[in-house]
Design an enzyme around this catalytic site. Sequence first.
Site, PDB file in Angstrom:
ATOM      1  N   LYS A 175       6.515   3.910  -6.865  1.00  0.00           N
ATOM      2  CA  LYS A 175       5.722   2.797  -6.222  1.00  0.00           C
ATOM      3  C   LYS A 175       5.092   1.781  -7.065  1.00  0.00           C
ATOM      4  O   LYS A 175       4.941   0.697  -6.954  1.00  0.00           O
ATOM      5  CB  LYS A 175       4.817   3.435  -5.159  1.00  0.00           C
TER       6      LYS A 175
ATOM      7  N   SER B 279       2.791   1.624  -2.030  1.00  0.00           N
ATOM      8  CA  SER B 279       1.753   2.705  -1.554  1.00  0.00           C
ATOM      9  C   SER B 279       0.369   2.740  -2.268  1.00  0.00           C
ATOM     10  O   SER B 279       0.626   2.372  -3.482  1.00  0.00           O
ATOM     11  CB  SER B 279       2.582   3.946  -1.197  1.00  0.00           C
TER      12      SER B 279
ATOM     13  N   TYR C 163       7.139   9.743  -6.761  1.00  0.00           N
ATOM     14  CA  TYR C 163       6.867   8.824  -5.746  1.00  0.00           C
ATOM     15  C   TYR C 163       5.816   7.818  -6.155  1.00  0.00           C
ATOM     16  O   TYR C 163       5.902   6.783  -6.086  1.00  0.00           O
ATOM     17  CB  TYR C 163       6.211   9.636  -4.361  1.00  0.00           C
TER      18      TYR C 163
END
Length: 241
Positions: free
Chosen positions: A150, A133, A146
């Site tokens: 990633k 991401s 998150y």
Amino acid sequence: MQFSGKSVIITGAGKGIGRACAQLMAARGADVIALSRTKSDLDSLRDEIGGRSIAVDLADPNATRVAMAEAGTADFLINSAGTNVLESSFDMTDTGYEKVMGINLRAALITCQAFGRARVAAGGGGAIVNITSIAGHRGFTEHLCYAASKAGLEGATRVLAKEFGPHSIRVNAVAPTITLTELAVAAWSDPTKSEPMMVRHPLGRFAEVDDVAKTIAMLLSPDTAMVTGAVVNVDGGFLAV
């Protein structure tokens, strides 16, 4: 790019980018082995494209290993399964950390390991694409775990490429921007929220799931036979500005 006679394991295949990958790879001739937590999603996907499906909660490392053993040896692996828990850096919880890191990073490492071992036993060759991401490159509020998951997966992709390379297994990643899955369409439908992000995209739009799926198919194909350890941004130029 056709994949007739090839097989692909896809995690998170029930929804979003993973489902788009399953549809595209099947349309281009591949046999799809779909992994997802929700059986109803897998059932509807199997009705649509055929192939095999395995219901598994990738948050459980042992269940993930069992599912990969059931999936068996395939030519390709797409790690699309992912989740997020919106918590600020001040409010991060152990529960949120374990959920996000367990699915986004640990499960991907387990599936890559299992895939790599199976490919080596079969004589080598094959390719992996991990989905990361832009959040691994830029700081977004409430995305602490998150972003870490990633960014960690991108680092792992480079290690995997180095260690799997001698066995002719290529490992790459794609880093999408906001991608308009059903959930994302609802989340970004408010112009007051979406416009500040949209203006940072030189192409003037967010990604569609097919934009990401087609880039992944390119990275799996023989057309990119010398590409490994790379992170391809599918971001409309977001990271360039």
